[in-house]
Design a protein around this motif. Structure first.
Motif, PDB file in Angstrom:
ATOM      1  N   UNK A 139      -9.120   9.806   9.467  1.00 44.75           N
ATOM      2  CA  UNK A 139      -9.350  10.934   8.574  1.00 44.75           C
ATOM      3  C   UNK A 139      -8.363  11.031   7.432  1.00 44.75           C
ATOM      4  N   UNK A 140      -7.353  10.158   7.393  1.00 43.37           N
ATOM      5  CA  UNK A 140      -6.386  10.180   6.298  1.00 43.37           C
ATOM      6  C   UNK A 140      -6.941   9.436   5.089  1.00 43.37           C
ATOM      7  N   UNK A 141      -6.374   9.716   3.923  1.00 45.65           N
ATOM      8  CA  UNK A 141      -6.783   9.056   2.697  1.00 45.65           C
ATOM      9  C   UNK A 141      -5.746   8.027   2.284  1.00 45.65           C
ATOM     10  N   UNK A 142      -6.150   6.805   1.930  1.00 43.84           N
ATOM     11  CA  UNK A 142      -5.179   5.854   1.390  1.00 43.84           C
ATOM     12  C   UNK A 142      -4.575   6.414   0.097  1.00 43.84           C
ATOM     13  N   UNK A 184       1.654   1.385   8.157  1.00 42.87           N
ATOM     14  CA  UNK A 184       2.574   1.615   9.273  1.00 42.87           C
ATOM     15  C   UNK A 184       1.869   2.534  10.253  1.00 42.87           C
ATOM     16  N   UNK A 185       1.673   2.059  11.458  1.00 45.51           N
ATOM     17  CA  UNK A 185       0.981   2.864  12.453  1.00 45.51           C
ATOM     18  C   UNK A 185       1.040   2.219  13.816  1.00 45.51           C
ATOM     19  N   UNK A 186       0.118   2.597  14.677  1.00 44.40           N
ATOM     20  CA  UNK A 186       0.071   2.063  16.039  1.00 44.40           C
ATOM     21  C   UNK A 186      -1.054   1.048  16.160  1.00 44.40           C
ATOM     22  N   UNK A 187      -0.716  -0.168  16.569  1.00 45.61           N
ATOM     23  CA  UNK A 187      -1.721  -1.195  16.835  1.00 45.61           C
ATOM     24  C   UNK A 187      -2.074  -1.135  18.315  1.00 45.61           C
ATOM     25  N   UNK A 206       2.599   7.757  10.075  1.00 40.27           N
ATOM     26  CA  UNK A 206       1.455   6.928   9.699  1.00 40.27           C
ATOM     27  C   UNK A 206       1.438   6.818   8.186  1.00 40.27           C
ATOM     28  N   UNK A 207       1.515   5.598   7.685  1.00 39.17           N
ATOM     29  CA  UNK A 207       1.534   5.351   6.239  1.00 39.17           C
ATOM     30  C   UNK A 207       0.390   4.412   5.911  1.00 39.17           C
ATOM     31  N   UNK A 208      -0.390   4.785   4.923  1.00 41.05           N
ATOM     32  CA  UNK A 208      -1.570   4.029   4.513  1.00 41.05           C
ATOM     33  C   UNK A 208      -1.535   3.962   2.995  1.00 41.05           C
ATOM     34  N   UNK A 209      -1.016   2.862   2.435  1.00 40.28           N
ATOM     35  CA  UNK A 209      -0.738   2.865   1.001  1.00 40.28           C
ATOM     36  C   UNK A 209      -1.073   1.534   0.353  1.00 40.28           C
ATOM     37  N   UNK A 210      -1.469   1.606  -0.910  1.00 40.62           N
ATOM     38  CA  UNK A 210      -1.677   0.411  -1.717  1.00 40.62           C
ATOM     39  C   UNK A 210      -0.405   0.046  -2.483  1.00 40.62           C
ATOM     40  N   UNK A 211       0.702   0.757  -2.205  1.00 38.58           N
ATOM     41  CA  UNK A 211       2.004   0.381  -2.739  1.00 38.58           C
ATOM     42  C   UNK A 211       2.764  -0.444  -1.702  1.00 38.58           C
ATOM     43  N   UNK A 212       3.767  -1.180  -2.147  1.00 40.52           N
ATOM     44  CA  UNK A 212       4.562  -1.978  -1.225  1.00 40.52           C
ATOM     45  C   UNK A 212       5.554  -1.084  -0.490  1.00 40.52           C
TER      46      UNK A 212
END
Length: 248
Positions: A139-142, A184-187, A206-212
């Protein structure tokens, strides 16, 4: 003066809370391992052997790669018709309303409300060196993503209560295939194939990013300093005003 001081104290506390959360995110990114899909598959295999069955593997780490479609295939955004692996649209209504101020004068105020917001229901995959891992955004947005539509459609509709609709703003964002992404999250392998998703721990990052990662940590450090300084200044001001107001 007393109430102004209390408001400043609350605002200062909120700023400091944001600063602390931002600092925690930086620490989480610095502490997490960056693992490849083959390394994660090996770890999942070891976990399955130890447990006597698959589906028990859990590992918080970083994964980087390029976005790729989920098994459902390439998606097509609803409004702009762009090929993507994820999309979100929002429709906002802008309207005018006659309102009366504290002095009894009537004036027209413009407001905006969200009429609808829709996000594609599927996750996507990350591809690197020929290996893929699923991404469940939970449910998060990149962030950030590409905005492919920002259109205002005028209207002149008079509704109930005297509101007049001025128009509708249509916006759409997409995540295209082949975009570099850091997660960055849980696999885990609870659904079979490896998927990275928000950690089960409520306090997990939880990090979901198109940045480095480097871009994210630099940006977060700058933001943390600003929030901390602003929060401290507001807290000091609020304390002074609160004491002065209480004395007077």
């Amino acid at each position: 003066m007393l109430w102004v001081g209390i408001v400043a104290l609350l605002a200062g506390a909120a700023c400091i809370w944001v600063a602390v959360r931002t600092q925690r995110r930086v620490h989480a990114m610095m502490a997490a391992e960056t693992l490849s899909v083959p390394e994660l598959l090996d770890l999942a295999g070891v976990a399955a052997e130890l447990a006597g069955r698959p589906g028990t593997f859990r590992k918080v780490c970083e994964v980087v790669g390029q976005t790729a479609p989920a098994p459902v295939g390439v998606l097509r955004s609803d409004l702009a018709g762009v090929d993507c692996v994820w999309h979100m649209q929002r429709v906002e209504r802008r309207f005018e309303r006659r309102e009366r101020d504290d002095e009894g004068r009537t004036r027209t105020q413009t407001h905006t409300e969200t009429v609808s917001e829709r996000t594609s229901p599927h996750g996507w995959a990350l591809l690197r060196d020929g290996h893929t891992i699923g991404v469940d955004p939970g449910g998060r947005h990149p962030d950030p993503v590409e905005r492919v539509l920002d259109r205002f459609d005028p209207a002149d509709d008079r509704g109930r209560g005297g509101d007049r609709t001025v128009g509708y703003r249509n916006q759409e964002w997409v995540l295209r295939p082949g975009v570099a992404m850091y997660v960055l999250g849980q696999v885990d392998d609870r659904d079979g194939p490896l998927v990275i998703r928000p950690p089960q721990d409520a306090g997990g990052t939880f990090v979901l990013s198109t940045r480095t990662e480097a871009e994210l940590t630099d940006s977060d450090r700058r933001a943390q300093r600003l929030w901390a300084r602003g929060g401290t200044a507001l807290a000091v001001l609020g304390l002074v005003l609160t004491v002065a107001g209480a004395i007077s």
